[in-house]
Design an enzyme around this catalytic site. Structure first.
Site, PDB file in Angstrom:
ATOM      1  N   SER A 161       0.819  -1.214   0.000  1.00  0.00           N
ATOM      2  CA  SER A 161       0.000   0.000   0.000  1.00  0.00           C
ATOM      3  C   SER A 161       0.854   1.266   0.000  1.00  0.00           C
ATOM      4  O   SER A 161       1.614   1.513  -0.921  1.00  0.00           O
ATOM      5  CB  SER A 161      -0.958  -0.038   1.189  1.00  0.00           C
ATOM      6  OG  SER A 161      -1.938   0.961   1.096  1.00  0.00           O
TER       7      SER A 161
ATOM      8  N   ASP B 138      -2.681   6.406  -3.508  1.00  0.00           N
ATOM      9  CA  ASP B 138      -1.517   5.788  -2.869  1.00  0.00           C
ATOM     10  C   ASP B 138      -1.007   4.651  -3.750  1.00  0.00           C
ATOM     11  O   ASP B 138      -1.486   4.446  -4.865  1.00  0.00           O
ATOM     12  CB  ASP B 138      -1.842   5.323  -1.442  1.00  0.00           C
ATOM     13  CG  ASP B 138      -2.767   4.123  -1.402  1.00  0.00           C
ATOM     14  OD1 ASP B 138      -3.493   3.894  -2.393  1.00  0.00           O
ATOM     15  OD2 ASP B 138      -2.769   3.408  -0.383  1.00  0.00           O
TER      16      ASP B 138
ATOM     17  N   ASP C  11      -1.235   1.431  -3.995  1.00  0.00           N
ATOM     18  CA  ASP C  11      -2.112   0.415  -4.579  1.00  0.00           C
ATOM     19  C   ASP C  11      -3.485   0.979  -4.937  1.00  0.00           C
ATOM     20  O   ASP C  11      -4.392   0.227  -5.294  1.00  0.00           O
ATOM     21  CB  ASP C  11      -2.245  -0.806  -3.664  1.00  0.00           C
ATOM     22  CG  ASP C  11      -2.979  -0.503  -2.369  1.00  0.00           C
ATOM     23  OD1 ASP C  11      -2.962   0.665  -1.932  1.00  0.00           O
ATOM     24  OD2 ASP C  11      -3.557  -1.440  -1.777  1.00  0.00           O
TER      25      ASP C  11
ATOM     26  N   ASP D  26      -6.014   2.180  -3.390  1.00  0.00           N
ATOM     27  CA  ASP D  26      -7.262   1.917  -2.669  1.00  0.00           C
ATOM     28  C   ASP D  26      -7.655   3.110  -1.800  1.00  0.00           C
ATOM     29  O   ASP D  26      -8.663   3.077  -1.104  1.00  0.00           O
ATOM     30  CB  ASP D  26      -7.181   0.631  -1.840  1.00  0.00           C
ATOM     31  CG  ASP D  26      -6.181   0.697  -0.693  1.00  0.00           C
ATOM     32  OD1 ASP D  26      -5.365   1.646  -0.649  1.00  0.00           O
ATOM     33  OD2 ASP D  26      -6.199  -0.219   0.161  1.00  0.00           O
TER      34      ASP D  26
END
Length: 457
Positions: free
Chosen positions: A109, A251, A253, A255
């Site tokens: 992440s 960010d 990833d 999400d």
């Protein structure tokens, strides 16, 4: 090394690449454990579905972990489909639509490139339950999986899926109202040199926006490096420089999302939630007239929701707890101040692109500028300090901790709060203090942080 009893944190398994538990041998065994459970489930249901979708972000170690996971899964008779760099929510979507038994995301992440992680989705596209996490941990940490391997003729295969990005782009665009476009809108988009660097620009461009890109040149080691949702300052400067209508920062990833208005002011997750909740309630689309947030959300959000007749439900910190609460009671909007925004009508987890499009839709439908929407509520002063620590402990058992917190709460006199928690994904403890006087709460937060750094170093 002390015996480990847990692998999963609040958002999957994480660690430094090539260090426990992110070593090739451990990842192979994690893949085998997941594969064994999927094979067992398929046999119990007399199902032939033993297919897993694996996606990743742009970290250098992603290639190594991808191969190790696939090897472990194949060895248990599971077929693997690799989709390459794709946002975490995209894997949830593909897992459902490709009728896979599970989906796996290789990402840490918002963490630096040297970290990596593994998140697991069930066949429904939602993150797996804590019960399944515990069973994976038990198999990895306590069992010899070699006797559970199937015969050689039942070993699985791995292949790459080439059109996954296009599928995700079409899916996300489909959440934007058909009667509107983004024609004439100038957007600065920061993709954090991460998983969305290809798909996100296409989503906004295909809807008609002019897109100016930042953080779109990943090299394996620059993901989240002074770019992305944790560093919105550069985005704010670019919005002003290019005279853009809005800035969007994802960010690593993708999400989560943080936005910036045309005046360079940051629009965090709390404000995105408020903007969308008020708009949805006005149109009769907010289920239960309820918004789900976490303990980290600003008290100003709660006050504004109360004024609007919207119930605010708070959960523990972590988007999975928000999703659990939403699914349990049938709510359709929730999220975190950090930018995880979940629209359960569209997706199974936080999706930065869908959240950003939802705000842009509000702009189009109301004719308001981003700065007008950003004034949705007034923040209660809030100080958050992230302290790096070397160990964890029961805070109430630290000598002097309880007295310090009680003394601070007494001084706040009911006009603020103290919230302290360990991160579930990093060696960090977060200290949050809210109150009416910024100088006072800054002093309190620094006092707590100094105490914890000393005690837990």
């Amino acid at each position: 090394m002390e015996k480990k009893t847990r692998l999963f944190g609040t958002d999957g398994i994480r660690g430094t690449a090539n260090q426990y538990p992110m070593t090739p041998d451990m990842v192979v065994k994690i893949g085998q454990a997941i594969g064994y459970l999927l094979r067992k489930e398929a046999e119990e249901k007399s199902s032939s579905v033993r297919k897993v979708v694996i996606g990743k972000d742009t970290r250098l170690s992603g290639y190594m972990i991808e191969q190790a996971l696939a090897s472990g899964l194949n060895s248990m008779g599971v077929f693997v489909q690799l989709v390459g760099p794709l946002p975490t929510p995209g894997i949830g979507y593909l897992t459902r639509t490709m009728r896979a038994a599970a989906g796996i995301v290789i990402s840490a992440s918002h963490n630096p490139f040297h970290d990596n992680g593994i998140k697991v989705f069930g066949s429904d596209g939602f993150k797996i339950s804590e019960e399944m996490e515990r069973e994976i941990e038990r198999l990895v940490l306590e069992e010899d999986l070699t006797p559970l391997l199937p015969p050689s003729k039942e070993i699985g295969r791995t292949r790459r899926i080439e059109d996954s990005q296009g599928r995700y782009i079409v899916y996300v665009k489909g959440t934007f109202p058909l009667e509107y476009t983004l024609d004439g809108m100038r957007i600065v988009l920061d993709t954090a040199n991460g998983a969305s660097y290809k798909v996100a620009p296409s989503i906004f461009q295909e809807l008609g926006a002019e897109v100016i890109q930042l953080g779109d040149d990943p090299n394996g080691t620059n993901i989240n490096d002074k770019v992305g949702a944790l560093y919105p300052q550069k985005l704010a400067e670019s919005v002003l420089h290019y005279r853009a209508d809005v800035g969007i920062s994802l960010d690593g990833d993708a999400d989560r999302v943080i936005m910036v208005d045309e005046k360079g002011e940051i629009v965090n997750g709390d404000r995105i939630l408020a903007i969308c909740a008020l708009h949805m309630k006005e149109r009769g689309l907010l289920k239960g007239d309820t918004l789900v947030a976490t303990q980290m959300s600003n008290f100003g959000l709660e006050k504004r929701m109360n004024e609007a007749g919207i119930k605010l439900v708070k959960t523990g910190v972590g988007d999975k707890y928000v999703v659990e609460e939403m699914r349990k009671h049938g709510y359709n909007l929730g999220g975190e101040q950090s930018g995880h925004i979940i629209f359960l009508d569209h997706t199974t987890t936080g999706d930065g692109c869908i959240a950003a499009l939802s705000v842009l839709a509000v702009m189009k439908q109301t004719g308001k500028k981003m700065s007008d929407l950003n004034h949705v509520f007034e923040d209660v002063p809030q100080i958050l300090i992230n302290c790096r620590v070397k160990r964890r402990a029961e805070l109430s058992e630290l000598a002097g901790y309880n007295d310090m917190i009680r003394n601070i709460e007494k001084k706040l006199a009911g006009n603020g709060r103290v919230f302290v928690r360990f991160s579930g994904t990093e060696p960090v403890i977060r200290v949050l203090v809210e109150g009416t006087e910024k100088a006072q709460i800054t002093q309190f937060a620094e006092e707590i942080a100094s105490f914890l750094e000393k005690e837990l170093s």
